[in-house]
Structures are given as structure tokens and as C-alpha cells.
Scaffold this active site. Structure first.
Site, PDB file in Angstrom:
ATOM      1  N   ASP A 278     -13.693 -18.167 -28.058  1.00 26.95           N
ATOM      2  CA  ASP A 278     -12.291 -18.575 -28.123  1.00 26.95           C
ATOM      3  C   ASP A 278     -11.695 -18.262 -29.498  1.00 26.95           C
ATOM      4  OD1 ASP A 278     -12.616 -19.604 -25.593  1.00 26.95           O
ATOM      5  OD2 ASP A 278     -12.985 -21.646 -26.298  1.00 26.95           O
TER       6      ASP A 278
HETATM    7  N1  URA Z   1     -17.595 -22.218 -24.944  1.00 25.92           N
HETATM    8  C1  URA Z   1     -16.333 -22.525 -25.304  1.00 25.92           C
HETATM    9  O1  URA Z   1     -15.765 -23.505 -24.854  1.00 25.92           O
HETATM   10  N2  URA Z   1     -15.716 -21.710 -26.163  1.00 25.92           N
HETATM   11  C2  URA Z   1     -16.295 -20.632 -26.722  1.00 25.92           C
HETATM   12  O2  URA Z   1     -15.683 -19.935 -27.525  1.00 25.92           O
HETATM   13  C3  URA Z   1     -17.619 -20.331 -26.344  1.00 25.92           C
HETATM   14  C4  URA Z   1     -18.251 -21.142 -25.443  1.00 25.92           C
END
Ligand code: URA
Length: 230
Positions: free
Chosen positions: A106
Site C-alpha cells: 500500500d
Molecule cells: N497488507 C496490507 O494491508 N497492506 C500492505 O501493503 C501489504 C499487506
């Protein structure tokens, strides 16, 4: 087709100026012929290079690890946001085309991200069947109870009818940080898993992905390094 000097750099024979000097001295054989012009175009898929008695064939695949910072998205391009590829090409402007991130972190997640043009390996690493480990350092808004850990380790419902596969939690009682290892890659998986046990993720940092581990590397946030696969 690529320029001969670029190919020689990609093969690790030297820097751009070093390989130009080697060419000028007539030390490079291309398909058995001495070539001195760096701008000569060669077919990287078939060409055979000889230098100091060693034959080199072109490695078509390149692998890099990034310690992703926050504020950039894991995409090859985007109209609004900076992407991990902007960081990548700033550091490796001469890298071959077609490099892309393997999987997603993310925008507000930091940590280990593999970039490659090896589509087959990327596919294997992301395949749910392969169960590749991904470990995250999760900072939460509170502590975990024993039943939360049990639930995270045995599978939680994260919405949209999705149930997570068994995971591993390393946790010290009373702390607001844990290490969570998952083997899948569902959308926002870690945040949704924590949400399922009543916690909100404050910070998320991936410390390992498959065989690669950040603490084995000297890789600051925002840095990228090229790696070799054995
Ligand atoms: N899980 C998440 O919620 N975000 C990420 O960036 C990676 C795994």
C-alpha cells in the site's frame, strides 16, 4: 536489438566508459568478430560475446530489491502519484525496460519489494499455490489478546466472504507491535486481518518476502539494490 556498449555493461563487463575503452582496444569479440564501435547494434537474444577467453551470453532477467518508502504507490505508472518505478529509474536510469514490482504494498506501507522483468518468477512468487512467506512488522493501536493471536494464526474472516489461511504471529504480551507472517497476498490483507481482531494498523513494514530479508541487507528506506539470483 541493443547497443553493444549497453549490452556489455548489462553483462557486467565494465562501466560504459570502461567497455568503450575495451572495444577501442579490440578486446571484444562479437560472434567471433572483433568489433570496435560501441554503437553497433546487436541482437541481445542470440549474440555471443567473448572477452578474455570467456564467453558471455546475455542475461535477460534483472532483479532488484527496494526498501519502499511511504507516499509512493506500487504501480508502473500513475497520473496522480509518484510510483516505485520513479524511484527505481532515478537510481537505475539505464535499467532495461519491462521491470515491474512483484506484488503490491500500500501507499502507506514501507519495506521489502522485489522488482524484476522475470515474469515467470513473479508469477510463481505471487501464486497462492506456492505459499511464499511475507513477514510484516505491524504497529497497532492496542495490544493483542491470546484469542486474537489464535484467530490470526488459524484464519479470520476479512470480509467479502474471504477467510485467511493459517498465519504466524510473533508477539510479546502487552506490546503494540507484532511480526505477522502470511503466505497469501489478498488485497490489504494485513490491515483487514488486524481489523478482524479489532485492531487498527498504524504502521506496516514488510521485513521479508520469500527468501529475501531486509535485516540481512544494508538497505535504507527509499534505497534500491540490484541482486543476483543463484
Ligand atoms: N497488507 C496490507 O494491508 N497492506 C500492505 O501493503 C501489504 C499487506
Amino acid at each position: 536489438m541493443v547497443r553493444l556498449d549497453k549490452l556489455l555493461v548489462d553483462l557486467g563487463i565494465g562501466t560504459r566508459s570502461e567497455v568503450k575503452a575495451l572495444l577501442k582496444k579490440g578486446l571484444i569479440l562479437v560472434d567471433g568478430v572483433r568489433i570496435t564501435k560501441p554503437e553497433t547494434k546487436v541482437d541481445e537474444n542470440t549474440v555471443k560475446i567473448q572477452y578474455q577467453g570467456v564467453e558471455y551470453s546475455y542475461t535477460r532477467y534483472f532483479y532488484y530489491l527496494m526498501n519502499k518508502p511511504t507516499g509512493v504507490i506500487t504501480a508502473t505508472e500513475d497520473k496522480n502519484d509518484a510510483t516505485v518505478m520513479d524511484i527505481f529509474y532515478k537510481k537505475y536510469p539505464d535499467a532495461p525496460k519491462g521491470i515491474s514490482p512483484v506484488g503490491r504494498l500500500d501507499k502507506d506501507t514501507t519495506g521489502l519489494l522485489l522488482l524484476t522483468n522475470d515474469g515467470k518468477l513473479a508469477h510463481e512468487l505471487l501464486s497462492p499455490k506456492k505459499h511464499v512467506d511475507k513477514t510484516y512488522l505491524v504497529t497497532m493501536d492496542g495490544v493483542l489478546e491470546a484469542e486474537d493471536i489464535y484467530a490470526l494464526e488459524h484464519g479470520v474472516h476479512i470480509g467479502e466472504g474471504e477467510l485467511t489461511a493459517p498465519a504466524t504471529v510473533e508477539y510479546t504480551s502487552g506490546e503494540t507491535e507484532c511480526l505477522l507472517t502470511i503466505h497469501e497476498g489478498k488485497f490489504h490483507q494485513v490491515k483487514r486481518m488486524m481489523h478482524a481482531v479489532g485492531r487498527t494498523v498504524i504502521r506496516l513494514h514488510r521485513v521479508s518476502f520469500g527468501p529475501w530479508k531486509l535485516d540481512h541487507m544494508d538497505l535504507d528506506i527509499g534505497d534500491v539494490v540490484q541482486i543476483e539470483l543463484s
